[in-house]
Design an enzyme around this catalytic site. Structure first.
Site, PDB file in Angstrom:
ATOM      1  CG  HIS A   4       5.783  11.254  -5.694  1.00  0.00           C
ATOM      2  ND1 HIS A   4       6.864  11.364  -4.854  1.00  0.00           N
ATOM      3  CD2 HIS A   4       5.685  12.464  -6.311  1.00  0.00           C
ATOM      4  CE1 HIS A   4       7.380  12.574  -4.941  1.00  0.00           C
ATOM      5  NE2 HIS A   4       6.688  13.255  -5.828  1.00  0.00           N
TER       6      HIS A   4
ATOM      7  CG  HIS B  85       0.531   6.362  -0.702  1.00  0.00           C
ATOM      8  ND1 HIS B  85      -0.655   6.895  -1.168  1.00  0.00           N
ATOM      9  CD2 HIS B  85       0.243   5.791   0.497  1.00  0.00           C
ATOM     10  CE1 HIS B  85      -1.618   6.667  -0.288  1.00  0.00           C
ATOM     11  NE2 HIS B  85      -1.107   5.997   0.728  1.00  0.00           N
TER      12      HIS B  85
ATOM     13  CG  HIS C  93      -1.672   1.292   1.397  1.00  0.00           C
ATOM     14  ND1 HIS C  93      -2.890   1.546   0.790  1.00  0.00           N
ATOM     15  CD2 HIS C  93      -1.375   2.419   2.115  1.00  0.00           C
ATOM     16  CE1 HIS C  93      -3.301   2.760   1.117  1.00  0.00           C
ATOM     17  NE2 HIS C  93      -2.400   3.300   1.933  1.00  0.00           N
ATOM     18  CD  GLU C  94       1.975   3.439   3.685  1.00  0.00           C
ATOM     19  OE1 GLU C  94       2.112   4.519   3.081  1.00  0.00           O
ATOM     20  OE2 GLU C  94       1.007   3.231   4.454  1.00  0.00           O
TER      21      GLU C  94
END
Length: 225
Positions: A100, A96, A92-93
């Site tokens: 980006h 991100h 999940h991280e």
């Protein structure tokens, strides 16, 4: 006030449920035996992202992606964990980080709001408190209106966060499934863990909206008195 209490209690219940789910799923070892760190590094590499570091941070459920220094920050249990919960959070991280790298519009909008929100949060509580006092003592709602405007900005931020979080989870789940990081059974656990994590953001956003509507209704009623 009652609505705020309801959402506050609901938020605590979901937070408790989330921690309970993660504790349970942390006991489910991955057949692939990959750690959160290894999963994160694989996902980044698979998306051609070479300038993001995967590091460990203190705390529980403190995992986050920092676009400022391009780091995927994983808590100790996730970084070293080889279980369904660690797989879900680490991917999940990294979702991100992929957002980006691909200039995902909602993430860009959210990031652009951060400096304004940081300033707003410094004045908002005082303005709301002073504004309420002035409204009841003098009937003047100017100060409260400014505080409510800043609160509206914070509320918008919380709603912009929702598509960012859901999209990161969708990217994570699609990747761990397509790359056989998890078995079908492990995938369902990872999916469930991320769903409960997302619900914390949903409840927070709805709670802020309820408070915003309360302030607006208060100003409208006092203005008509």
């Amino acid at each position: 006030m009652i609505i705020a209490i309801i959402f506050g209690v609901l938020g605590m219940l979901i937070s408790w449920r989330l921690k309970s789910k993660f504790k349970t799923y942390s006991e489910t070892a991955l057949q692939s035996n990959l750690s959160g760190q290894e999963i994160a590094e694989r996902m980044l590499a698979d998306h051609g992202i070479r300038d993001v570091r995967v590091i460990t941070v203190e705390g529980q459920l403190t995992d986050h992606y920092n676009p400022a220094d391009k780091t995927v920050n994983l808590s100790h249990d996730v970084y070293y964990g080889r279980n369904a919960a660690a797989a879900a959070v680490s991917a999940h991280e990294c979702g991100h980080a992929v957002q980006h790298a691909k200039a995902y519009s909602f993430l860009q909008f959210r990031s652009a709001m951060v400096p304004m929100l940081n300033i707003a949060n410094g004045f908002m509580p005082l303005l709301l408190m002073a504004g309420m006092m002035l409204l009841y003592s003098t009937g003047n709602n100017t100060v409260l209106a400014i505080g409510v405007a800043l609160f509206a900005l914070a509320t918008l931020f919380s709603f912009v966060t929702l598509p960012v979080e859901f999209d990161a989870s969708n990217r994570a789940l699609a990747w761990i499934k397509a790359n056989n990081i998890v078995t079908p059974a492990e995938y369902e656990l990872s999916k469930d863990a991320l769903w409960w994590a997302a619900m914390t953001y949903v409840v927070a956003a709805l709670g802020m909206l309820a408070q915003l509507l309360y302030y607006l209704n208060l100003m409208n009623r006092r203005g008509n008195d």
